[in-house]
Design a protein around this motif. Structure first.
Motif, short mmCIF file in Angstrom:
data_model
loop_
_atom_site.label_atom_id
_atom_site.label_comp_id
_atom_site.label_asym_id
_atom_site.label_seq_id
_atom_site.Cartn_x
_atom_site.Cartn_y
_atom_site.Cartn_z
N GLN A 1 0.82 -1.21 0.00
CA GLN A 1 0.00 0.00 0.00
C GLN A 1 0.86 1.27 0.00
OE1 GLN A 1 -3.64 -0.45 0.12
NE2 GLN A 1 -2.71 -2.38 -0.50
N SER A 2 0.25 2.34 -0.49
CA SER A 2 0.86 3.67 -0.41
C SER A 2 -0.23 4.66 -0.02
CB SER A 2 1.49 4.06 -1.75
OG SER A 2 0.50 4.20 -2.76
N GLY A 3 0.18 5.91 0.26
CA GLY A 3 -0.79 6.91 0.68
C GLY A 3 -1.14 6.74 2.15
N VAL A 4 -2.32 7.25 2.53
CA VAL A 4 -2.77 7.20 3.92
C VAL A 4 -3.41 5.84 4.20
CG1 VAL A 4 -4.33 8.21 5.60
CG2 VAL A 4 -3.12 9.69 3.99
N GLN A 5 -2.91 5.17 5.24
CA GLN A 5 -3.42 3.85 5.60
C GLN A 5 -3.64 3.78 7.11
OE1 GLN A 5 -4.14 1.60 3.28
NE2 GLN A 5 -3.28 2.83 1.61
N LYS A 6 -4.75 3.18 7.51
CA LYS A 6 -5.05 3.03 8.93
C LYS A 6 -4.44 1.75 9.46
CE LYS A 6 -8.84 3.47 12.27
NZ LYS A 6 -10.30 3.63 12.44
N TRP A 7 -3.79 1.86 10.64
CA TRP A 7 -3.14 0.69 11.22
C TRP A 7 -3.17 0.81 12.74
CZ3 TRP A 7 -1.96 -4.05 10.40
CH2 TRP A 7 -0.95 -4.69 11.08
N TYR A 8 -3.89 -0.09 13.38
CA TYR A 8 -4.03 -0.11 14.83
C TYR A 8 -4.47 1.24 15.40
CZ TYR A 8 -2.37 -4.86 15.50
OH TYR A 8 -2.26 -6.23 15.51
#
Length: 572
Positions: free
Chosen positions: A331-338
């Motif tokens: 993935q690239s860009g804004v990603q949600k993680w925890y």
């Protein structure tokens, strides 16, 4: 004579016996035609067949000698019709019960020799030699170990043929070339050849490589004649069988094409023999880690070699970390993680490692910190403050609001300013107090309260001339100012001139304050404390200030202006 009796018996049932012989030949299924030319006026055609039949157990061969004669006559000076010799071994009970003996090369040679002798004798004689025919049949019978009943039956047929020839008084010379022995030789050789497998043999849905009927044991990557029949190629062979699909070889997994059985020589995403899909490189090796495929990057588990099927933050084969989606795509860009949003560079696919104002994959702009996390709240950027909504993470513009006890306003570009003098001062030291906590462990609320008390909201002479908010003496990067200061001694207060540190801005003054406490061992007990009341009490007891009300004064400032929220903003 006895032979004539047999002849008459044949004459009386000629049509019946001809049909019987024809039926026997049809059942045997093997017919060999040899045309023999008589003298100029009579033409005869002899058909001789010797068949080698292999039993179902492939352990024996039954030799059958079957001949049928078809005579054709033409108008000539000779008044008698041409004769035909018939030697027949029908499918009688005696023949079918013959012992199952394999005719080897020596037996075939004996038959061939006997046939040559019979052919020569027939050429020199004006009539078919009964003795020669009987000798040939006997030789064939002996060589093939056929039951003695075959000889008896053959003798009867021979006697009938002899009587028939004598009674017809034929004067033509028959040039009878017996080729049945040659047929036997070829059939026996074919059986011997087919029983010894050599090269690639298609069996059980794959290919097996034989050498003189044997296969090599073990697993080997071998250079062998091509299965396609052209040239040579490398094949992975186990116990002679060509392997296909995903195969392990010397610690790596390779993919072999299930049609050509050759190692794959180009990158491809392939289906294995057990149904799972794998990425294979141009070297034929099954790949793991981050792999590019049709313009996108995918991640393949280094243990299972399967494409990742859930979101995860993974370490690549070259040590860098990437965010992978549930579709296995990096993935690239804004990603949600925890529970937090991270930004991954669209070129490198790496998490951003410096503060930047970036455009997301859907077009909106976000502020990202040096930890790669998308920021919210009050953030300093190129000398100005901006406010980012904690829900949408978008920049605020053209609005007035209160944040952590500070009254603020945002213009049309998003630049934040304080609406009052006190708010403007607090805005200038806000980020510095947060960084002081991160670097040295001094609580933000206490640092802000000290700056307010000791600088008079930034209005003291030392604050305005040297940006020195805490009255720290000495020099900062060689910079200082000399100012008069009150000292307390046995005789009370007195004034002296002293050097005080001069800073470029309030920011450096606040951060240096944190360093001052951090570098003096007597203040080590207050570092990283999370209760502002505890820290203010320790400051007083450690001798930071001589005023007996110093701790309580700091506590009043903190509660009045809601500076506890600064601790929360710092992650305390």
């Amino acid at each position: 004579m006895e032979s004539k009796k047999h002849y008459k018996l044949y004459k009386s049932g000629k049509q019946w016996k001809t049909l019987a012989i024809t039926a026997a030949v049809a059942v045997a299924g093997v017919v060999s035609l040899n045309n023999v030319t008589a003298n100029a006026d009579v033409t005869s055609s002899a058909v001789a067949t010797v068949a080698v039949a292999q039993t179902s157990s492939a352990s024996s061969v039954v030799l059958e000698s079957s001949t049928s004669a078809v005579a054709t006559s033409s108008t000539s000076e000779a008044s008698a019709a041409a004769s035909s010799a018939v030697v027949s071994s029908s499918a009688s009970s005696s023949v079918t019960s013959a012992t199952s003996s394999v005719v080897d090369a020596a037996s075939a040679s004996t038959v061939a020799s006997s046939a040559d002798t019979a052919a020569t004798s027939a050429t020199s004689s004006s009539e078919v030699s009964v003795t020669s025919a009987s000798s040939e049949v006997s030789t064939v019978s002996d060589s093939s170990s056929v039951a003695t009943s075959t000889t008896s039956l053959t003798s009867q047929s021979t006697e009938s043929a002899t009587s028939d020839s004598a009674d017809s008084s034929a004067t033509s010379t028959q040039d009878s070339s017996v080729t049945s022995a040659e047929v036997v030789t070829r059939e026996v050789a074919a059986v011997a050849t087919s029983s010894t497998k050599n090269g690639w043999v298609s069996e059980n849905g794959t290919y097996t490589y034989y050498t003189n009927g044997k296969v090599a044991s073990g697993e080997n990557y071998s250079y062998l004649p091509s299965i396609s029949g052209t040239g040579y190629n490398w094949y992975l062979v186990k116990d002679g069988v060509a392997l296909s699909g995903v195969q392990k070889w010397y610690g790596s997994y390779y993919y072999f094409d299930p049609t050509t059985y050759l190692k794959l020589d180009h990158q491809d995403y392939v289906k294995s023999q057990w149904g799972d899909w794998y990425m294979v490189g141009s070297d034929g090796i099954v790949q793991s880690g981050v792999q590019k495929w049709y313009g996108k990057y995918y991640y393949f588990d280094p243990v299972t070699y399967l494409k990742l099927d859930h979101q995860d933050y993974v370490k690549s084969q070259w040590g860098l970390w990437y965010m992978v989606g549930s579709d296995g795509i990096v993935q690239s860009g804004v990603q949600k993680w925890y529970g937090k949003y991270y930004y991954f560079d669209p070129v490198t696919y790496l998490k951003l490692d410096h503060q930047d104002y970036v455009k997301s994959q859907w077009g909106d702009w976000y502020m990202v910190g040096s930890d790669g996390i998308v920021q919210s709240g009050l953030v300093q950027w190129y000398g100005h403050y901006y406010y980012f909504n904690p829900v949408t993470y978008l920049k605020a513009t053209n609005t007035t609001f209160s944040y952590n006890g500070i009254s603020l306003t945002a213009d049309n570009t998003g630049i934040i300013t304080g609406t009052t003098t006190s708010s403007q001062f607090l805005l200038k030291i806000y980020q510095a107090t947060l960084d002081g906590w991160k670097e040295y462990g001094v609580l933000p609320s206490v640092t802000a309260a000290q700056a307010i008390l000791e600088s008079g909201w930034g209005q003291s002479a030392l604050a305005t001339e040297a940006n020195n908010l805490f009255g720290i003496k000495g020099s900062y990067n060689g910079q200082y100012v000399i100012m008069s200061t009150a000292e307390y001694g046995s005789g009370g207060y007195y004034y002296v001139n002293a050097e005080f540190r001069k800073y470029p801005s309030f920011y450096e003054s606040v951060v240096d304050h944190g360093y001052f406490l951090y570098s003096n061992s007597r203040y080590s007990n207050l570092l990283h404390q999370t209760s502002y009341a505890t820290v203010t009490s320790l400051l007083q007891s450690d001798g930071y200030a001589t005023s007996p009300t110093y701790a309580s004064s700091l506590n009043n400032v903190i509660t009045t202006y809601g500076l506890q929220s600064w601790d929360t903003a710092a992650g305390v």
